[in-house]
Write a protein that holds these residues in place. Sequence first.
Motif, PDB file in Angstrom:
ATOM      1  N   GLY A 102      29.024  79.041  74.337  1.00  0.00           N
ATOM      2  CA  GLY A 102      29.626  80.356  74.159  1.00  0.00           C
ATOM      3  C   GLY A 102      29.123  81.054  72.911  1.00  0.00           C
ATOM      4  N   LEU A 103      28.989  80.317  71.820  1.00  0.00           N
ATOM      5  CA  LEU A 103      28.443  80.892  70.591  1.00  0.00           C
ATOM      6  C   LEU A 103      27.004  81.357  70.809  1.00  0.00           C
ATOM      7  CD1 LEU A 103      29.852  78.209  68.132  1.00  0.00           C
ATOM      8  CD2 LEU A 103      30.476  80.627  68.097  1.00  0.00           C
ATOM      9  N   ALA A 104      26.223  80.547  71.529  1.00  0.00           N
ATOM     10  CA  ALA A 104      24.830  80.901  71.795  1.00  0.00           C
ATOM     11  C   ALA A 104      24.727  82.152  72.668  1.00  0.00           C
ATOM     12  CB  ALA A 104      24.112  79.730  72.448  1.00  0.00           C
ATOM     13  N   GLU A 105      25.678  82.328  73.571  1.00  0.00           N
ATOM     14  CA  GLU A 105      25.677  83.538  74.410  1.00  0.00           C
ATOM     15  C   GLU A 105      25.812  84.790  73.550  1.00  0.00           C
ATOM     16  OE1 GLU A 105      28.879  82.987  77.094  1.00  0.00           O
ATOM     17  OE2 GLU A 105      27.889  81.372  78.204  1.00  0.00           O
ATOM     18  N   PHE A 116      24.462  81.211  64.797  1.00  0.00           N
ATOM     19  CA  PHE A 116      25.702  80.442  64.903  1.00  0.00           C
ATOM     20  C   PHE A 116      25.582  79.047  64.313  1.00  0.00           C
ATOM     21  CE2 PHE A 116      23.855  78.650  68.792  1.00  0.00           C
ATOM     22  CZ  PHE A 116      24.477  77.412  68.954  1.00  0.00           C
ATOM     23  N   PHE A 117      26.729  78.595  63.790  1.00  0.00           N
ATOM     24  CA  PHE A 117      26.923  77.220  63.352  1.00  0.00           C
ATOM     25  C   PHE A 117      27.595  76.459  64.500  1.00  0.00           C
ATOM     26  CE2 PHE A 117      27.277  78.559  58.628  1.00  0.00           C
ATOM     27  CZ  PHE A 117      25.955  78.208  58.385  1.00  0.00           C
ATOM     28  N   ALA A 135      22.603  71.460  70.195  1.00  0.00           N
ATOM     29  CA  ALA A 135      22.860  72.838  69.761  1.00  0.00           C
ATOM     30  C   ALA A 135      21.677  73.420  68.994  1.00  0.00           C
ATOM     31  CB  ALA A 135      24.118  72.891  68.902  1.00  0.00           C
ATOM     32  N   MET A 136      21.044  72.596  68.180  1.00  0.00           N
ATOM     33  CA  MET A 136      19.919  73.070  67.376  1.00  0.00           C
ATOM     34  C   MET A 136      18.677  73.298  68.227  1.00  0.00           C
ATOM     35  SD  MET A 136      20.871  73.188  64.028  1.00  0.00           S
ATOM     36  CE  MET A 136      19.379  72.962  63.059  1.00  0.00           C
ATOM     37  N   THR A 137      18.376  72.363  69.115  1.00  0.00           N
ATOM     38  CA  THR A 137      17.111  72.415  69.852  1.00  0.00           C
ATOM     39  C   THR A 137      17.202  73.224  71.139  1.00  0.00           C
ATOM     40  OG1 THR A 137      17.618  70.301  70.939  1.00  0.00           O
ATOM     41  CG2 THR A 137      16.371  70.213  68.881  1.00  0.00           C
ATOM     42  N   ARG A 138      18.323  73.139  71.847  1.00  0.00           N
ATOM     43  CA  ARG A 138      18.457  73.859  73.117  1.00  0.00           C
ATOM     44  C   ARG A 138      19.040  75.247  72.946  1.00  0.00           C
ATOM     45  NH1 ARG A 138      22.559  74.207  77.284  1.00  0.00           N
ATOM     46  NH2 ARG A 138      23.931  72.828  76.084  1.00  0.00           N
ATOM     47  N   LEU A 139      19.996  75.377  72.016  1.00  0.00           N
ATOM     48  CA  LEU A 139      20.759  76.614  71.919  1.00  0.00           C
ATOM     49  C   LEU A 139      20.405  77.466  70.705  1.00  0.00           C
ATOM     50  CD1 LEU A 139      24.273  75.197  72.921  1.00  0.00           C
ATOM     51  CD2 LEU A 139      22.608  76.368  74.389  1.00  0.00           C
ATOM     52  N   GLY A 140      19.689  76.911  69.738  1.00  0.00           N
ATOM     53  CA  GLY A 140      19.267  77.715  68.597  1.00  0.00           C
ATOM     54  C   GLY A 140      20.253  77.799  67.459  1.00  0.00           C
ATOM     55  N   ALA A 141      21.148  76.829  67.338  1.00  0.00           N
ATOM     56  CA  ALA A 141      22.069  76.823  66.194  1.00  0.00           C
ATOM     57  C   ALA A 141      21.284  76.711  64.892  1.00  0.00           C
ATOM     58  CB  ALA A 141      23.046  75.664  66.312  1.00  0.00           C
ATOM     59  N   VAL A 142      21.901  77.174  63.798  1.00  0.00           N
ATOM     60  CA  VAL A 142      21.254  77.106  62.484  1.00  0.00           C
ATOM     61  C   VAL A 142      21.952  76.113  61.571  1.00  0.00           C
ATOM     62  CG1 VAL A 142      20.349  79.452  62.646  1.00  0.00           C
ATOM     63  CG2 VAL A 142      22.600  79.071  61.588  1.00  0.00           C
ATOM     64  N   GLY A 143      22.896  75.349  62.091  1.00  0.00           N
ATOM     65  CA  GLY A 143      23.652  74.378  61.307  1.00  0.00           C
ATOM     66  C   GLY A 143      24.935  74.067  62.040  1.00  0.00           C
ATOM     67  N   SER A 144      25.922  73.586  61.320  1.00  0.00           N
ATOM     68  CA  SER A 144      27.202  73.252  61.943  1.00  0.00           C
ATOM     69  C   SER A 144      28.342  73.629  61.018  1.00  0.00           C
ATOM     70  CB  SER A 144      27.282  71.753  62.256  1.00  0.00           C
ATOM     71  OG  SER A 144      27.332  70.986  61.065  1.00  0.00           O
ATOM     72  N   GLY A 324      18.082  81.990  53.534  1.00  0.00           N
ATOM     73  CA  GLY A 324      17.461  80.684  53.476  1.00  0.00           C
ATOM     74  C   GLY A 324      18.328  79.593  54.051  1.00  0.00           C
ATOM     75  N   VAL A 325      19.638  79.711  53.857  1.00  0.00           N
ATOM     76  CA  VAL A 325      20.564  78.693  54.361  1.00  0.00           C
ATOM     77  C   VAL A 325      20.721  78.792  55.873  1.00  0.00           C
ATOM     78  CG1 VAL A 325      22.969  77.889  54.306  1.00  0.00           C
ATOM     79  CG2 VAL A 325      21.823  78.560  52.188  1.00  0.00           C
ATOM     80  N   SER A 326      20.631  80.004  56.425  1.00  0.00           N
ATOM     81  CA  SER A 326      21.013  80.207  57.824  1.00  0.00           C
ATOM     82  C   SER A 326      19.888  80.706  58.705  1.00  0.00           C
ATOM     83  CB  SER A 326      22.169  81.218  57.890  1.00  0.00           C
ATOM     84  OG  SER A 326      21.741  82.484  57.387  1.00  0.00           O
ATOM     85  N   CYS A 327      18.635  80.479  58.313  1.00  0.00           N
ATOM     86  CA  CYS A 327      17.540  80.993  59.126  1.00  0.00           C
ATOM     87  C   CYS A 327      17.238  80.067  60.294  1.00  0.00           C
ATOM     88  CB  CYS A 327      16.281  81.195  58.283  1.00  0.00           C
ATOM     89  SG  CYS A 327      15.567  79.679  57.630  1.00  0.00           S
TER      90      CYS A 327
END
Length: 336
Positions: A102-105, A116-117, A135-144, A324-327
Amino acid sequence: METTEFRDLHAHYLAPSTIDRIRAGEFAPAVTLSDEDGRARFTFPTGATRTMLPAMADLDARLRHLDQCGIDIQVLSTWIDMFGYDLPEELAVSYHKSINEGLAEAVSSHPDRFRFFASVPLPWGDAAATVLEDAMTRLGAVGSMIGTNVHGRYLDDERLAPFWRASERLHAPVELHPVNVAGADRLRGDELSNFLGNPFDTTIAASSLIFGGVLDRHPGLRFVLVHGGGYLPYAVGRLSHGRAARGVAPELLRRPEDYLDRFFYDTVVYSPAVLSALASIVGVERLVLGTDYPFDMEPPAVRSMVADTLGEPALARIARTARGVSCRHDETEAGG
């Protein structure tokens, strides 16, 4: 010439698609939804959430608010009431993947405005590592984003080690958000569990990472502390003195005060005097903007308070830190 881009690293969102999946019974009977006066309330094994603010799931209202605040990109995190740390492991994995989808959407619908984290299934470190990597590899999250404790257990709990290893390997920052705060039985009135308990629980969490050796064992881990890091920046002198005076945690590689540079601190502190003190203790380069949207605890005039208190050059430096933290990986490759 580089354009200054302002990012909000502390905001909460729950996707309509995730709400619909819960409403349809996908995670029942462990997670259910009821409507109360037009607002959703979710029930988990150990109890019910607060009723959800409609703005939590409204991207159009969110975008209008970001424009009003002068925020270019917002890093979305789930609503802490939805952490679901009381779910059984197998269900928790699918549940948190749903939260992340949902966040990735939201990010996919407005890739120029959102990141999104990820949310992860604790207390299971292996499962959390698996969901984080997905989440990082499939959905593109930048952290948690995780809670400051798991059922009252500190973050140096050995069960979390696989998650710390995965976060370090994936270069995924971990944002800590207060939940299930300590001393809640004495903070029942006047919203003190929020006003005082939230920053205190962040202080406990960060201290457990220091004294428990997590930061020494994982030198590449990066953490974001909301609410200005709670009381940690103002307590480290006592922590360092007490450790030396009483022989606590002799195996630590540094004094507690020397670990302040392992954290980033959002600007949700409300007071110019406190913001100035925070910057002088941890350094402007460790600060990031935060709003706590869509809650009423959002500070007014997020950007202008920073600029008026610390100056425009400091605001620009904070913007660079947040980027830098969230790229994302593609931003890093482009020079971010």
